[in-house]
Design a protein around this motif. Structure first.
Motif, PDB file in Angstrom:
ATOM      1  N   ASP A 103       2.685   2.297   3.786  1.00  0.00           N
ATOM      2  CA  ASP A 103       1.579   1.458   4.242  1.00  0.00           C
ATOM      3  C   ASP A 103       0.484   1.392   3.172  1.00  0.00           C
ATOM      4  OD1 ASP A 103      -0.059   0.020   6.225  1.00  0.00           O
ATOM      5  OD2 ASP A 103      -1.302   1.821   6.115  1.00  0.00           O
ATOM      6  N   GLU A 104       0.182   0.203   2.752  1.00  0.00           N
ATOM      7  CA  GLU A 104      -0.900  -0.015   1.790  1.00  0.00           C
ATOM      8  C   GLU A 104      -2.068  -0.730   2.468  1.00  0.00           C
ATOM      9  OE1 GLU A 104      -0.963   1.264  -1.027  1.00  0.00           O
ATOM     10  OE2 GLU A 104       1.124   1.742  -1.548  1.00  0.00           O
ATOM     11  N   ALA A 105      -2.231  -0.492   3.748  1.00  0.00           N
ATOM     12  CA  ALA A 105      -3.310  -1.092   4.555  1.00  0.00           C
ATOM     13  C   ALA A 105      -3.171  -2.603   4.683  1.00  0.00           C
ATOM     14  CB  ALA A 105      -4.677  -0.721   3.996  1.00  0.00           C
ATOM     15  N   SER A 106      -1.959  -3.106   4.487  1.00  0.00           N
ATOM     16  CA  SER A 106      -1.759  -4.553   4.586  1.00  0.00           C
ATOM     17  C   SER A 106      -0.750  -4.935   5.667  1.00  0.00           C
ATOM     18  CB  SER A 106      -1.284  -5.102   3.238  1.00  0.00           C
ATOM     19  OG  SER A 106      -0.057  -4.492   2.859  1.00  0.00           O
ATOM     20  N   ILE A 107      -0.135  -3.947   6.306  1.00  0.00           N
ATOM     21  CA  ILE A 107       0.853  -4.237   7.342  1.00  0.00           C
ATOM     22  C   ILE A 107       0.129  -4.606   8.635  1.00  0.00           C
ATOM     23  CG2 ILE A 107       2.808  -3.338   8.631  1.00  0.00           C
ATOM     24  CD1 ILE A 107       3.271  -1.340   6.423  1.00  0.00           C
ATOM     25  N   SER A 108       0.481  -5.726   9.209  1.00  0.00           N
ATOM     26  CA  SER A 108      -0.177  -6.181  10.438  1.00  0.00           C
ATOM     27  C   SER A 108       0.304  -5.374  11.639  1.00  0.00           C
ATOM     28  CB  SER A 108       0.117  -7.665  10.668  1.00  0.00           C
ATOM     29  OG  SER A 108       1.493  -7.852  10.979  1.00  0.00           O
ATOM     30  N   ARG A 142      -4.181   5.301   7.740  1.00  0.00           N
ATOM     31  CA  ARG A 142      -5.153   4.618   8.601  1.00  0.00           C
ATOM     32  C   ARG A 142      -4.737   4.706  10.061  1.00  0.00           C
ATOM     33  NH1 ARG A 142      -3.756  -1.346   9.110  1.00  0.00           N
ATOM     34  NH2 ARG A 142      -1.668  -1.546   8.229  1.00  0.00           N
TER      35      ARG A 142
END
Length: 210
Positions: A103-108, A142
């Motif tokens: 996860d790079e803080a972009s997965i919905s 996150r």
């Protein structure tokens, strides 16, 4: 004037020009009788977690390969082949898994809903309450990735187990988005029928290292 503006205006009027926050009493117990990582605290934490219907696995401290094997075993027995993990998780923890989404803080949230499990670490655990604290950074990731997947595999290092809640909170940054996990997500209706997985993972597996 809207209702919101009227309410805020009344609050400002009640507070005056220079409101001061009252001093918070600190007479409650702030320190446990045992040092962090004490074997008795680890046993107490395990007991609490099992009471909450979590699955607990113990491995040797400092052995990331053993942690990775425990994680792989826990997921295999549940027939889970795909997981999401924060970028701070050691490679050894996920090296035995076939499909790992970092996860790079972009997965919905919608895409996360299609991933059955998440693997994370933790920053501290509280023995008396059986609680594990995640701080939204590093090995914790996150908050979204720990709430959407149905299974959460979380690693707790024995040296990070403390006795009381105040001790645990002193070890985290209060400005971070903290998530406190006490067993699988569960709630009960008015007739006390327990339902799991409503507000977070239905299944919690805790790997304790040490």
């Amino acid at each position: 004037m809207t209702a919101r503006e009227e309410i805020l205006s009344r609050i400002r009027g009640a507070l005056g020009d220079a409101p001061s926050a009252p001093e918070v009493p600190r007479t409650y117990r702030q320190q446990g009788a045992r040092a962090p990582g004490d074997p008795e605290l680890v046993r107490q934490l395990i007991g609490r977690l099992e009471d909450y219907r979590a699955t607990v696995v113990r491995v040797a401290e400092g052995d990331d390969d053993a942690i990775g094997q425990a994680i792989a075993d826990a997921l295999t027995v549940r027939d889970i082949g795909r997981v999401v993990a924060p970028p701070g998780v050691p490679a050894e923890w996920t090296s035995r898994l076939a499909d790992v989404v970092v996860d790079e803080a972009s997965i919905s949230a919608r895409l996360l809903d299609g991933i059955p499990a998440v693997v994370t670490g933790s920053v501290v655990a509280v023995a008396e309450t059986g609680s594990i604290i995640l701080d939204g950074a590093g090995v914790c990731g996150r908050r979204a990735i720990t709430l959407v997947p149905d299974t959460h595999v979380c690693v707790v290092r024995a040296m990070h187990v403390v006795q009381t809640v105040p001790e645990g909170l002193r070890r985290v940054d209060p400005q971070r988005a903290l998530t406190i996990v006490s067993g699988p997500s569960a709630t009960s209706d008015i007739e006390l029928d327990r339902v799991e997985g409503v507000h977070g993972p239905r299944t919690l597996v805790v790997v304790i290292a040490g």
